[in-house]
Enzyme design. Structure first.
Site, PDB file in Angstrom:
ATOM      1  N   THR A   1       0.728  -1.295   0.049  1.00  0.00           N
ATOM      2  CA  THR A   1      -0.015  -0.093   0.055  1.00  0.00           C
ATOM      3  C   THR A   1       0.897   1.334   0.002  1.00  0.00           C
ATOM      4  O   THR A   1       0.087   2.175  -0.055  1.00  0.00           O
ATOM      5  CB  THR A   1      -1.086   0.147   1.164  1.00  0.00           C
TER       6      THR A   1
ATOM      7  N   CYS B   1     -14.630   2.131 -42.950  1.00  0.00           N
ATOM      8  CA  CYS B   1     -14.031   3.303 -43.483  1.00  0.00           C
ATOM      9  C   CYS B   1     -12.735   3.238 -44.358  1.00  0.00           C
ATOM     10  O   CYS B   1     -13.158   2.848 -45.594  1.00  0.00           O
ATOM     11  CB  CYS B   1     -13.659   4.427 -42.157  1.00  0.00           C
TER      12      CYS B   1
ATOM     13  N   GLN C   1     -12.992   1.761 -48.327  1.00  0.00           N
ATOM     14  CA  GLN C   1     -12.251   2.249 -49.511  1.00  0.00           C
ATOM     15  C   GLN C   1     -11.485   1.219 -50.249  1.00  0.00           C
ATOM     16  O   GLN C   1     -11.515   1.370 -51.602  1.00  0.00           O
ATOM     17  CB  GLN C   1     -11.615   3.487 -48.897  1.00  0.00           C
TER      18      GLN C   1
ATOM     19  N   HIS D   1     -18.019   4.774 -39.095  1.00  0.00           N
ATOM     20  CA  HIS D   1     -17.445   3.883 -38.360  1.00  0.00           C
ATOM     21  C   HIS D   1     -18.464   3.531 -37.324  1.00  0.00           C
ATOM     22  O   HIS D   1     -19.007   4.069 -36.408  1.00  0.00           O
ATOM     23  CB  HIS D   1     -16.469   4.838 -37.328  1.00  0.00           C
TER      24      HIS D   1
ATOM     25  N   GLU E   1     -18.418   0.995 -35.482  1.00  0.00           N
ATOM     26  CA  GLU E   1     -18.161   0.675 -33.970  1.00  0.00           C
ATOM     27  C   GLU E   1     -18.317   1.590 -32.859  1.00  0.00           C
ATOM     28  O   GLU E   1     -18.445   1.240 -31.707  1.00  0.00           O
ATOM     29  CB  GLU E   1     -16.460   0.334 -34.118  1.00  0.00           C
TER      30      GLU E   1
HETATM   31  N1  GLN Z   1      -7.924   7.825 -44.706  1.00  0.00           N
HETATM   32  C1  GLN Z   1      -9.111   7.581 -45.114  1.00  0.00           C
HETATM   33  C2  GLN Z   1      -9.835   9.051 -45.339  1.00  0.00           C
HETATM   34  O1  GLN Z   1      -9.592   9.974 -44.722  1.00  0.00           O
HETATM   35  C3  GLN Z   1     -10.237   6.717 -44.545  1.00  0.00           C
HETATM   36  C4  GLN Z   1     -10.000   7.514 -42.873  1.00  0.00           C
HETATM   37  C5  GLN Z   1     -10.556   6.503 -41.936  1.00  0.00           C
HETATM   38  O2  GLN Z   1     -10.603   5.189 -41.991  1.00  0.00           O
HETATM   39  N2  GLN Z   1     -11.117   6.750 -40.685  1.00  0.00           N
HETATM   40  O3  GLN Z   1     -10.881   9.024 -46.067  1.00  0.00           O
END
Ligand code: GLN
Length: 537
Positions: free
Chosen positions: A190, A383, A387, A509, A511
């Protein structure tokens, strides 16, 4: 009622779960019928964590209003289950920027600007602003770092002043510390806690409660000792042994009487009896083993799991809903480029590519997307992951490996992911993104629409680049469905492949909106496909 403030400071070492403790205590108070919110004060000089490396700081957590915040706000939202706002996180950088701007404007009428009172006043203004703008009756305020850090001194001084400003019954100080375990004698110590409390007292703050974290159970004698040496009531010394189940923390604190103790200390009566039935059922479920599925998470910061905190939690939430344990295989995207890490990708029942920035490891992520597409392995792209799924698909359509996002190749002949025309010319790195909640309309008959079961959703964004509208037709003609579109028709929000069990990517996102008792529909849909792939049905 007068707003009540509960302040959380950390002692001994960082990373002992101060944020989770604050979040869990928020839940205890919400369960008693109070309107609770939480705020994190980060003593570093950056204006916000948006431009900080995830290696330094873990995940950047995005709020509805687009604020880029500390990952502790994710804990607060997941435990308390209320949406936080921009005022719930601020840094020394913001405080100083504000005070200096006022000084330049001449607001201080020639006065000498000092840490006390100018900086501390600005800190107190930002603390008290939270209840004004959110209507919260109880505000939990967590100070980042550990007592003893030079940069947290103005924050602690502000907390000290608040007790005399608004009174003892409206300010409660909780100190979260760590008891190290000495292997040779098999005992918890402690002394560091005593030192850290002594340091806090020298600043003028006497803690009302000590949450003592440890890896081993603490005996009554140690509780007595901490109470005596640190001058807190014995029932306000709360032992908190490390639990593998994060969501058990509110139950542990409830059993230790923390909720009732705090209300009494604040002169409040519970408005209702806490009802832990659902929460307990959830924790019960987590503690029982379920069949396992493997998800390869292909990212750039995988050594530091905190960088993907919300993704990991969202997978857990969905796993709970579907009665599976999700074993995350952490795969480094640049390893894939060197031919390493493929065993994990190949044994996984699903592949998830999370968000990211910058070109390191991009080809590795593309290879993972390619593998998922060709082998019909469930794929979920968040995100950047969306892409890259589009880039991989475009490379296939055009039979040309130079299709790309202009983030990684400015002169690609096939810029399938690009800046929107109105974004050209943006050069600043901080705060120049599409951030926060945006609406998305689901296209009937798609996997996404089926998962959500509603026509219009709002999701959180953090990115600069978008699917290039010039390629929409070609992508669709070749088997990609654009299953989520912004209501004005300008932006593609979700894409999915037709000829695949589950290959879906979101420009947002998801999540950040998953909650332990309310898993995100797309994570559930992904895991359902993963489960099927694993032969569990
Ligand atoms: N780099 C990518 C953009 O700016 C994806 C961003 C991300 O995944 N949050 O669009």
């Amino acid at each position: 009622m007068t707003t009540k403030y509960i302040f959380f400071t950390g002692g001994v070492v960082s990373s002992v779960g101060k944020g989770v403790t604050a979040a869990a205590i928020g839940r205890l108070l919400k369960e008693r019928g109070f309107n609770v919110t939480a705020q994190k004060l980060d003593p570093y000089i950056n204006v916000d964590p948006g431009t900080m490396s995830p290696y330094q700081h873990g995940e950047v957590y995005v709020l509805d209003d687009g604020a880029e915040t500390d990952l502790d706000l994710g804990h607060y939202e997941r435990f308390i289950d209320s949406s936080l706002s921009r005022v719930c996180n601020f840094t020394s950088g913001q405080v100083y920027a504000e005070v200096i701007a006022k000084e330049r404007r001449g607001d201080y009428l020639g006065g000498t600007i000092q840490v006390i009172p100018h900086i501390t006043n600005e800190i107190k203004r930002r603390i008290t602003q939270v209840s004004k703008s959110t209507g919260a009756e109880i505000v939990l305020v967590e100070i980042g770092g550990t007592v003893g850090d030079i940069e947290s001194l103005p924050f602690l001084e502000s907390l000290r002043q608040m007790r005399s400003d608004i009174g003892r019954e409206n300010t409660i100080y909780i100190h979260v510390t760590w008891l190290p375990h000495i292997g040779a004698t098999d005992e918890l110590k402690t002394k560091p806690t005593q030192h850290s409390v002594a340091e806090l007292r020298s600043i003028g703050i006497a803690p009302d409660m000590i949450v003592a974290r440890s890896d081993f159970p603490m005996g009554e004698d140690l509780r007595d000792k901490i109470a005596l040496f640190c001058d807190v009531e014995k029932k306000a010394v709360i032992p908190m042994v490390t639990t593998p189940i994060l969501y058990e923390v509110p139950l542990v604190l409830e059993r230790a009487g923390v909720g009732d103790y705090l209300l009494k200390r604040a002169g409040l009566e519970a408005r209702r009896q806490p009802d832990w039935t659902d929460w307990e059922a959830m924790v019960q479920k987590v503690s029982h083993p379920h069949p396992q599925v493997k998800v390869a998470l292909v990212g750039k910061y995988v050594e530091l799991h905190d960088a993907y905190m919300s993704v990991r939690e969202a997978l857990k939430h969905a796993g709970l809903a579907l009665d599976v344990d999700v074993d995350i295989l952490w795969v480094h995207s640049s390893d894939l480029e060197k031919g390493r890490g493929w065993e994990d990708v190949k044994t996984a029942d699903g592949i998830l590519v999370p968000g990211g920035f910058g070109s390191r490891g991009i080809e590795g992520k593309l290879q993972a997307a390619h593998y998922a597409r060709e082998n019909k392995v469930p794929y979920f792209g968040l995100c950047l992951g969306m892409q890259l799924m589009v880039v991989d698909f475009a490379r296939m359509i055009f039979k040309n490996e130079s299709a790309n996002s202009t983030e990684f190749d400015r002169s690609t002949p096939y810029p399938v992911i690009d800046l929107m025309p109105d974004q050209l010319g943006v050069v600043d790195m901080g705060g120049t993104m599409r951030l926060g909640l945006y609406p998305c309309e689901l296209q009937p008959g798609t996997i996404a629409a089926e998962a959500y079961q509603q026509p219009l959703v709002q999701e959180r964004h953090r990115h600069r680049f978008e699917l290039n509208n010039a390629y929409r037709d070609t992508l669709q003609q070749n088997g990609m469905r654009l299953s989520g579109i912004s209501p004005d028709g300008r932006l593609v929000e979700i894409a999915e492949l037709v000829d695949h069990p589950f290959m879906l990517g979101t420009q947002f996102h998801p999540e950040f909106l998953s909650r332990p008792n309310r898993p995100h529909p797309l994570f559930v849909a992904f895991l359902r496909a993963v489960k099927q792939k694993a032969g569990l049905n």
